[in-house]
Design a protein around this motif. Structure first.
Motif, PDB file in Angstrom:
ATOM      1  N   PHE A  74      45.244  42.564  40.617  1.00 32.92           N
ATOM      2  CA  PHE A  74      44.270  42.638  39.534  1.00 32.92           C
ATOM      3  C   PHE A  74      44.530  43.820  38.596  1.00 32.92           C
ATOM      4  O   PHE A  74      43.858  43.964  37.589  1.00 32.92           O
ATOM      5  CB  PHE A  74      42.848  42.757  40.090  1.00 32.92           C
ATOM      6  CG  PHE A  74      42.364  41.501  40.765  1.00 32.92           C
ATOM      7  CD1 PHE A  74      42.041  40.365  40.038  1.00 32.92           C
ATOM      8  CD2 PHE A  74      42.225  41.456  42.148  1.00 32.92           C
ATOM      9  CE1 PHE A  74      41.594  39.211  40.661  1.00 32.92           C
ATOM     10  CE2 PHE A  74      41.771  40.314  42.782  1.00 32.92           C
ATOM     11  CZ  PHE A  74      41.457  39.193  42.037  1.00 32.92           C
ATOM     12  N   ALA A  75      45.487  44.686  38.934  1.00 30.95           N
ATOM     13  CA  ALA A  75      45.778  45.880  38.137  1.00 30.95           C
ATOM     14  C   ALA A  75      46.705  45.536  36.976  1.00 30.95           C
ATOM     15  O   ALA A  75      47.594  44.693  37.100  1.00 30.95           O
ATOM     16  CB  ALA A  75      46.408  46.952  39.020  1.00 30.95           C
ATOM     17  N   SER A  79      32.679  36.702  31.441  1.00 32.78           N
ATOM     18  CA  SER A  79      32.721  36.016  32.738  1.00 32.78           C
ATOM     19  C   SER A  79      34.072  36.195  33.412  1.00 32.78           C
ATOM     20  O   SER A  79      34.152  36.423  34.623  1.00 32.78           O
ATOM     21  CB  SER A  79      32.433  34.521  32.571  1.00 32.78           C
ATOM     22  OG  SER A  79      31.114  34.327  32.154  1.00 32.78           O
ATOM     23  N   ASN A  80      35.129  36.089  32.626  1.00 30.93           N
ATOM     24  CA  ASN A  80      36.465  36.272  33.187  1.00 30.93           C
ATOM     25  C   ASN A  80      36.659  37.688  33.706  1.00 30.93           C
ATOM     26  O   ASN A  80      37.211  37.895  34.791  1.00 30.93           O
ATOM     27  CB  ASN A  80      37.536  35.939  32.150  1.00 30.93           C
ATOM     28  CG  ASN A  80      37.579  34.466  31.826  1.00 30.93           C
ATOM     29  OD1 ASN A  80      37.149  33.626  32.601  1.00 30.93           O
ATOM     30  ND2 ASN A  80      38.102  34.149  30.663  1.00 30.93           N
ATOM     31  N   ALA A  81      36.222  38.674  32.940  1.00 26.65           N
ATOM     32  CA  ALA A  81      36.348  40.070  33.357  1.00 26.65           C
ATOM     33  C   ALA A  81      35.543  40.327  34.624  1.00 26.65           C
ATOM     34  O   ALA A  81      36.017  40.990  35.554  1.00 26.65           O
ATOM     35  CB  ALA A  81      35.885  40.992  32.223  1.00 26.65           C
ATOM     36  N   ARG A  82      34.345  39.794  34.686  1.00 26.47           N
ATOM     37  CA  ARG A  82      33.515  39.980  35.882  1.00 26.47           C
ATOM     38  C   ARG A  82      34.136  39.327  37.110  1.00 26.47           C
ATOM     39  O   ARG A  82      34.046  39.868  38.209  1.00 26.47           O
ATOM     40  CB  ARG A  82      32.109  39.427  35.625  1.00 26.47           C
ATOM     41  CG  ARG A  82      31.318  40.283  34.666  1.00 26.47           C
ATOM     42  CD  ARG A  82      29.955  39.717  34.358  1.00 26.47           C
ATOM     43  NE  ARG A  82      29.202  40.624  33.501  1.00 26.47           N
ATOM     44  CZ  ARG A  82      27.964  40.418  33.116  1.00 26.47           C
ATOM     45  NH1 ARG A  82      27.321  39.323  33.501  1.00 26.47           N
ATOM     46  NH2 ARG A  82      27.355  41.303  32.350  1.00 26.47           N
ATOM     47  N   ALA A  83      34.782  38.197  36.926  1.00 24.42           N
ATOM     48  CA  ALA A  83      35.452  37.530  38.054  1.00 24.42           C
ATOM     49  C   ALA A  83      36.605  38.394  38.569  1.00 24.42           C
ATOM     50  O   ALA A  83      36.822  38.495  39.784  1.00 24.42           O
ATOM     51  CB  ALA A  83      35.957  36.152  37.634  1.00 24.42           C
ATOM     52  N   VAL A  84      37.334  39.031  37.661  1.00 16.06           N
ATOM     53  CA  VAL A  84      38.432  39.913  38.058  1.00 16.06           C
ATOM     54  C   VAL A  84      37.884  41.112  38.836  1.00 16.06           C
ATOM     55  O   VAL A  84      38.403  41.477  39.894  1.00 16.06           O
ATOM     56  CB  VAL A  84      39.236  40.373  36.825  1.00 16.06           C
ATOM     57  CG1 VAL A  84      40.180  41.512  37.162  1.00 16.06           C
ATOM     58  CG2 VAL A  84      39.986  39.197  36.232  1.00 16.06           C
ATOM     59  N   ILE A  85      36.830  41.720  38.324  1.00 16.10           N
ATOM     60  CA  ILE A  85      36.232  42.880  38.991  1.00 16.10           C
ATOM     61  C   ILE A  85      35.736  42.493  40.379  1.00 16.10           C
ATOM     62  O   ILE A  85      36.006  43.193  41.369  1.00 16.10           O
ATOM     63  CB  ILE A  85      35.090  43.468  38.140  1.00 16.10           C
ATOM     64  CG1 ILE A  85      35.654  44.069  36.846  1.00 16.10           C
ATOM     65  CG2 ILE A  85      34.308  44.523  38.935  1.00 16.10           C
ATOM     66  CD1 ILE A  85      34.606  44.388  35.794  1.00 16.10           C
ATOM     67  N   SER A  86      35.038  41.385  40.475  1.00 14.26           N
ATOM     68  CA  SER A  86      34.548  40.926  41.786  1.00 14.26           C
ATOM     69  C   SER A  86      35.700  40.672  42.749  1.00 14.26           C
ATOM     70  O   SER A  86      35.635  41.052  43.923  1.00 14.26           O
ATOM     71  CB  SER A  86      33.715  39.649  41.638  1.00 14.26           C
ATOM     72  OG  SER A  86      32.514  39.922  40.975  1.00 14.26           O
ATOM     73  N   ALA A 105      38.672  42.467  47.432  1.00 13.67           N
ATOM     74  CA  ALA A 105      39.963  42.803  48.042  1.00 13.67           C
ATOM     75  C   ALA A 105      39.913  44.208  48.648  1.00 13.67           C
ATOM     76  O   ALA A 105      40.433  44.426  49.753  1.00 13.67           O
ATOM     77  CB  ALA A 105      41.079  42.702  47.005  1.00 13.67           C
ATOM     78  N   PHE A 106      39.284  45.155  47.950  1.00 12.36           N
ATOM     79  CA  PHE A 106      39.124  46.500  48.517  1.00 12.36           C
ATOM     80  C   PHE A 106      38.317  46.452  49.811  1.00 12.36           C
ATOM     81  O   PHE A 106      38.667  47.108  50.791  1.00 12.36           O
ATOM     82  CB  PHE A 106      38.429  47.440  47.522  1.00 12.36           C
ATOM     83  CG  PHE A 106      39.237  47.814  46.327  1.00 12.36           C
ATOM     84  CD1 PHE A 106      40.603  48.050  46.420  1.00 12.36           C
ATOM     85  CD2 PHE A 106      38.638  47.947  45.088  1.00 12.36           C
ATOM     86  CE1 PHE A 106      41.347  48.411  45.300  1.00 12.36           C
ATOM     87  CE2 PHE A 106      39.371  48.310  43.963  1.00 12.36           C
ATOM     88  CZ  PHE A 106      40.730  48.540  44.074  1.00 12.36           C
ATOM     89  N   ARG A 107      37.246  45.702  49.797  1.00 13.40           N
ATOM     90  CA  ARG A 107      36.383  45.612  50.983  1.00 13.40           C
ATOM     91  C   ARG A 107      37.143  45.125  52.210  1.00 13.40           C
ATOM     92  O   ARG A 107      36.822  45.509  53.327  1.00 13.40           O
ATOM     93  CB  ARG A 107      35.207  44.671  50.710  1.00 13.40           C
ATOM     94  CG  ARG A 107      34.145  45.248  49.821  1.00 13.40           C
ATOM     95  CD  ARG A 107      33.081  44.200  49.555  1.00 13.40           C
ATOM     96  NE  ARG A 107      31.909  44.765  48.920  1.00 13.40           N
ATOM     97  CZ  ARG A 107      30.945  44.038  48.393  1.00 13.40           C
ATOM     98  NH1 ARG A 107      31.021  42.715  48.419  1.00 13.40           N
ATOM     99  NH2 ARG A 107      29.903  44.612  47.833  1.00 13.40           N
ATOM    100  N   SER A 108      38.116  44.264  52.003  1.00 20.13           N
ATOM    101  CA  SER A 108      38.870  43.720  53.139  1.00 20.13           C
ATOM    102  C   SER A 108      40.243  44.392  53.299  1.00 20.13           C
ATOM    103  O   SER A 108      41.077  43.908  54.060  1.00 20.13           O
ATOM    104  CB  SER A 108      39.031  42.209  52.988  1.00 20.13           C
ATOM    105  OG  SER A 108      39.757  41.911  51.817  1.00 20.13           O
ATOM    106  N   ASP A 109      40.455  45.509  52.601  1.00 21.55           N
ATOM    107  CA  ASP A 109      41.722  46.244  52.666  1.00 21.55           C
ATOM    108  C   ASP A 109      42.922  45.360  52.355  1.00 21.55           C
ATOM    109  O   ASP A 109      43.995  45.535  52.926  1.00 21.55           O
ATOM    110  CB  ASP A 109      41.909  46.929  54.022  1.00 21.55           C
ATOM    111  CG  ASP A 109      41.013  48.142  54.181  1.00 21.55           C
ATOM    112  OD1 ASP A 109      40.871  48.897  53.198  1.00 21.55           O
ATOM    113  OD2 ASP A 109      40.461  48.340  55.271  1.00 21.55           O
ATOM    114  N   ASP A 110      42.738  44.425  51.441  1.00 17.93           N
ATOM    115  CA  ASP A 110      43.827  43.546  51.025  1.00 17.93           C
ATOM    116  C   ASP A 110      44.537  44.200  49.841  1.00 17.93           C
ATOM    117  O   ASP A 110      44.220  43.941  48.677  1.00 17.93           O
ATOM    118  CB  ASP A 110      43.284  42.171  50.662  1.00 17.93           C
ATOM    119  CG  ASP A 110      44.364  41.157  50.375  1.00 17.93           C
ATOM    120  OD1 ASP A 110      45.530  41.551  50.150  1.00 17.93           O
ATOM    121  OD2 ASP A 110      44.045  39.951  50.362  1.00 17.93           O
ATOM    122  N   ALA A 111      45.484  45.072  50.153  1.00 20.64           N
ATOM    123  CA  ALA A 111      46.177  45.847  49.121  1.00 20.64           C
ATOM    124  C   ALA A 111      46.885  44.949  48.124  1.00 20.64           C
ATOM    125  O   ALA A 111      46.868  45.207  46.913  1.00 20.64           O
ATOM    126  CB  ALA A 111      47.165  46.807  49.776  1.00 20.64           C
TER     127      ALA A 111
END
Length: 140
Positions: free
Chosen positions: A50-51, A26-33, A38-44
Motif C-alpha cells: 500500500f506504500a 472511498s478508494n483512499a479509505r479502502a487503502v488505509i483500511s 495488514a499492520f494488525r496482523s503483522d503482514d509486512a
C-alpha cells in the motif's frame, strides 16, 4: 450449485467495486483500511504493497518498512479502533488527504493525516502520514 454461488458473489463484488471505482475518497479509505489491517496482523508484505514508490525507495524491504512503522507510528501500527474524519481532494483526486481518528492502547486518542497519491495504474498509495496526539477532529 457452488459454481453458481461463486459467480453470484463475484458479480456482486464487481458491481460494488464499479460503484465506487471513481470515488477518490472511498478508494483512499479502502487503502488505509487495508494497510491498517495488514499492520494488525503483522503482514509486512501486504502493508508494504500500500506504500507509494517514494516510501518504498526509502524503505527498500517490507521488513524495514514495518519496523519503521512499529517504532515511529505505534498508534497506526496497533490501532485499537479507527474512524475516518474529513477528507480533502487536490487536483480532482490526484492527491487525497484523509483524516483518521485512532484510538490506541491505554485509551489514548490520535489523529493521523494520511496523504495518498493516485498512481498511473489508477490505484491510490500511501505517501505519508502525519500523526498527532488529539482527541477531536480539527480538519485538514
Amino acid at each position: 450449485m457452488l459454481r453458481r454461488f461463486a459467480c453470484l458473489i463475484l458479480s456482486m463484488l464487481l458491481l460494488s467495486a464499479a460503484s465506487w471505482a471513481g470515488d477518490p475518497v472511498s478508494n483512499a479509505r479502502a487503502v488505509i483500511s487495508g494497510q491498517i489491517n495488514a499492520f494488525r496482523s503483522d503482514d509486512a508484505e501486504a502493508a508494504y504493497a500500500f506504500a507509494s514508490p517514494g516510501i518504498r525507495s526509502t524503505f527498500r524491504t517490507e521488513f524495514q518498512f514495518l519496523e519503521m512503522v512499529r517504532k515511529t507510528y505505534p498508534p497506526v501500527y496497533r490501532a485499537d479502533s479507527y474512524a475516518f474524519g474529513r477528507s480533502k481532494l487536490v487536483g480532482g483526486g490526484e492527491l487525497v488527504f484523509q483524516e483518521v481518528l485512532i484510538s490506541g492502547s491505554q485509551g489514548k486518542d490520535w489523529t493521523a493525516i494520511y496523504e495518498l497519491r493516485l498512481m498511473d495504474d489508477g490505484a491510490y498509495k500511501v505517501n505519508g502520514v502525519r500523526l498527532r496526539r488529539n482527541t477531536s477532529s480539527t480538519g485538514i
